[in-house]
Design a protein around this motif. Structure first.
Motif, PDB file in Angstrom:
ATOM      1  N   CYS A 294      -5.832  -3.556  -4.647  1.00 45.75           N
ATOM      2  CA  CYS A 294      -5.020  -3.133  -3.490  1.00 45.75           C
ATOM      3  C   CYS A 294      -5.715  -3.594  -2.213  1.00 45.75           C
ATOM      4  O   CYS A 294      -5.080  -4.142  -1.311  1.00 45.75           O
ATOM      5  CB  CYS A 294      -4.864  -1.614  -3.483  1.00 45.75           C
TER       6      CYS A 294
ATOM      7  N   CYS B 269      -7.732   6.850  -1.443  1.00 46.93           N
ATOM      8  CA  CYS B 269      -6.636   6.487  -2.354  1.00 46.93           C
ATOM      9  C   CYS B 269      -6.005   7.818  -2.762  1.00 46.93           C
ATOM     10  O   CYS B 269      -6.420   8.437  -3.745  1.00 46.93           O
ATOM     11  CB  CYS B 269      -7.166   5.751  -3.589  1.00 46.93           C
ATOM     12  N   PRO B 270      -5.019   8.303  -2.007  1.00 45.66           N
ATOM     13  CA  PRO B 270      -4.420   9.597  -2.356  1.00 45.66           C
ATOM     14  C   PRO B 270      -3.677   9.547  -3.692  1.00 45.66           C
ATOM     15  O   PRO B 270      -3.589  10.544  -4.398  1.00 45.66           O
ATOM     16  CB  PRO B 270      -3.464   9.884  -1.188  1.00 45.66           C
ATOM     17  N   THR B 271      -3.187   8.350  -4.057  1.00 40.43           N
ATOM     18  CA  THR B 271      -2.340   8.220  -5.250  1.00 40.43           C
ATOM     19  C   THR B 271      -3.121   8.446  -6.546  1.00 40.43           C
ATOM     20  O   THR B 271      -2.625   9.101  -7.456  1.00 40.43           O
ATOM     21  CB  THR B 271      -1.687   6.826  -5.257  1.00 40.43           C
ATOM     22  N   TYR B 272      -4.333   7.916  -6.631  1.00 44.32           N
ATOM     23  CA  TYR B 272      -5.102   8.077  -7.879  1.00 44.32           C
ATOM     24  C   TYR B 272      -6.333   8.959  -7.686  1.00 44.32           C
ATOM     25  O   TYR B 272      -6.410  10.044  -8.253  1.00 44.32           O
ATOM     26  CB  TYR B 272      -5.476   6.705  -8.459  1.00 44.32           C
TER      27      TYR B 272
ATOM     28  N   ASN C 186     -12.801   3.322  -2.279  1.00 41.65           N
ATOM     29  CA  ASN C 186     -11.939   4.480  -2.530  1.00 41.65           C
ATOM     30  C   ASN C 186     -12.348   5.185  -3.833  1.00 41.65           C
ATOM     31  O   ASN C 186     -11.619   6.017  -4.350  1.00 41.65           O
ATOM     32  CB  ASN C 186     -10.453   4.080  -2.553  1.00 41.65           C
TER      33      ASN C 186
ATOM     34  N   CYS D 219      -2.526   5.387   2.210  1.00 41.67           N
ATOM     35  CA  CYS D 219      -3.673   4.586   1.734  1.00 41.67           C
ATOM     36  C   CYS D 219      -4.561   4.215   2.922  1.00 41.67           C
ATOM     37  O   CYS D 219      -4.068   3.864   3.993  1.00 41.67           O
ATOM     38  CB  CYS D 219      -3.148   3.308   1.065  1.00 41.67           C
TER      39      CYS D 219
ATOM     40  N   TRP E  10       0.814  -1.216   0.000  1.00 38.26           N
ATOM     41  CA  TRP E  10       0.000   0.000   0.000  1.00 38.26           C
ATOM     42  C   TRP E  10       0.848   1.268   0.000  1.00 38.26           C
ATOM     43  O   TRP E  10       1.874   1.344   0.682  1.00 38.26           O
ATOM     44  CB  TRP E  10      -0.926  -0.011   1.237  1.00 38.26           C
ATOM     45  N   CYS E  11       0.404   2.285  -0.739  1.00 38.24           N
ATOM     46  CA  CYS E  11       1.099   3.578  -0.784  1.00 38.24           C
ATOM     47  C   CYS E  11       0.998   4.246   0.591  1.00 38.24           C
ATOM     48  O   CYS E  11       0.068   3.973   1.357  1.00 38.24           O
ATOM     49  CB  CYS E  11       0.426   4.538  -1.770  1.00 38.24           C
TER      50      CYS E  11
HETATM   51  S1  SF4 Z   1      -3.015   2.967  -5.468  1.00 37.41           S
HETATM   52 FE1  SF4 Z   1      -4.504   3.844  -4.059  1.00 37.41          FE
HETATM   53  S2  SF4 Z   1      -5.671   2.067  -3.253  1.00 37.41           S
HETATM   54 FE2  SF4 Z   1      -3.740   1.294  -4.159  1.00 37.41          FE
HETATM   55  S3  SF4 Z   1      -2.277   1.229  -2.449  1.00 37.41           S
HETATM   56 FE3  SF4 Z   1      -1.985   3.191  -3.472  1.00 37.41          FE
HETATM   57  S4  SF4 Z   1      -3.315   4.598  -2.307  1.00 37.41           S
HETATM   58 FE4  SF4 Z   1      -3.984   2.514  -1.811  1.00 37.41          FE
END
Ligand code: SF4
Ligand SMILES: Cc1ncc(C[n+]2csc(CCOP(=O)(O)OP(=O)(O)O)c2C)c(N)n1
Length: 265
Positions: free
Chosen positions: A51, A200-203, A121, A20, A16-17
């Protein structure tokens, strides 16, 4: 037992990022199981792919990591074969309600005794941020660069309509509430659905300029309200949290066993 004693640390670092929400769900699920006094051997966790679906790989229960969208199908098989086990199915919003949507409505309709956790998310995290059936209308995703024109499901209404006998919603900000809801859901005799709004901060966060993970959790705090609160009437945009349905109904595996007994005697 501390949370760390339930983890398979040989699989760490996890995938996980940073920030997350899925790790918060895992920690609270372990706390709920610990507080209920369940033995590790009594619990089976089943997941698909995503994830969120990595969760069962990190915990020291009986676990099964299956195919995208098929977690509930495998879980139903396990519950039918070993009805005494507590079956818990952590899923992503895509896993549960896109490719897995059909399994979801039929497991709910049968009222089979298990706990389905939908870690919402609002996006497909693992595959790079495509929109899901829970991405709100107008929000950005890698496959909706001008904003999605699909309408999202309301998980609570869908679960209610399909026949789930326990339906709840919480968020990664409301950690104490999450533990309480997980405990109730695991103890419930029937199909229990818990939607957890997870960041989900990344996407999703980055595509929609929602800020850091902390800011996304602050959004959960400010934009959700306990079910039944008068504030919902003043501001219909608020998202309700809490337990929406908790009913005693015919449960599938008990009825199946009773049916066999009746016809064998
Ligand atoms: S992409 Fe989004 S859902 Fe997947 S681990 Fe990273 S933050 Fe979590
Ligand atoms: C049959 C099949 N179709 C598609 C995929 C690709 N795939 C893997 S995970 C995933 C979506 C993950 O999103 P979600 O279930 O919402 O979980 P998240 O990663 O956001 O936690 C997809 C489309 C796959 N593995 N198998």
């Amino acid at each position: 037992m501390p949370v760390k004693d339930y983890l398979r640390r040989r699989y760490f670092p996890h995938l996980w990022c940073a920030g997350c929400g899925h790790g918060i769900v895992m920690g609270n699920l372990i706390r709920a199981i610990e507080q209920l006094g369940l033995e590790k051997n009594e619990v089976v966790m089943v997941s698909g792919i995503g994830c969120s679906s990595r969760l069962p790989g990190y915990v020291d229960f009986h676990t099964l990591h299956t195919l995208h969208g098929r977690a509930l199908a495998f879980a139903v098989g396990i519950k039918m074969g070993r009805p005494h086990l507590k079956v818990i199915v952590p899923m992503g919003d895509g896993d549960a309600l896109s490719i897995g949507g059909n399994h979801f409505i039929h497991a709910a309709r049968r009222n089979i005794n298990m706990t389905a956790i939908i870690m919402n998310n609002c996006i497909y995290g693992m595959t790079g941020g495509q929109f899901s059936p829970l991405t709100p209308f107008g929000k950005m995703a890698t496959t909706a660069t001008r904003g999605t024109i699909d309408h999202a499901f309301d998980t609570v209404e869908l679960a209610k309509g399909a026949g789930a006998s326990f339906v709840a919603r919480t968020t990664t900000y409301h950690v104490k509430e999450m533990v309480l809801i997980f405990k109730e859901a695991i103890q419930h005799k029937g199909f229990a659905v818990v939607e957890v709004l997870s960041q989900c901060p990344t996407y999703y966060g980055r595509k929609n300029r929602l800020g850091s993970a902390v800011e996304m959790m602050a959004w959960f705090k400010e934009n959700t309200i306990s079910v039944g609160s008068k504030k919902k009437k003043e501001n219909p945009e608020l998202i309700e949290r809490g337990i929406f349905v908790r009913e005693e109904r015919f449960e599938y595996t008990s009825n199946y066993e009773a049916l066999i007994e009746r016809h064998q005697s």
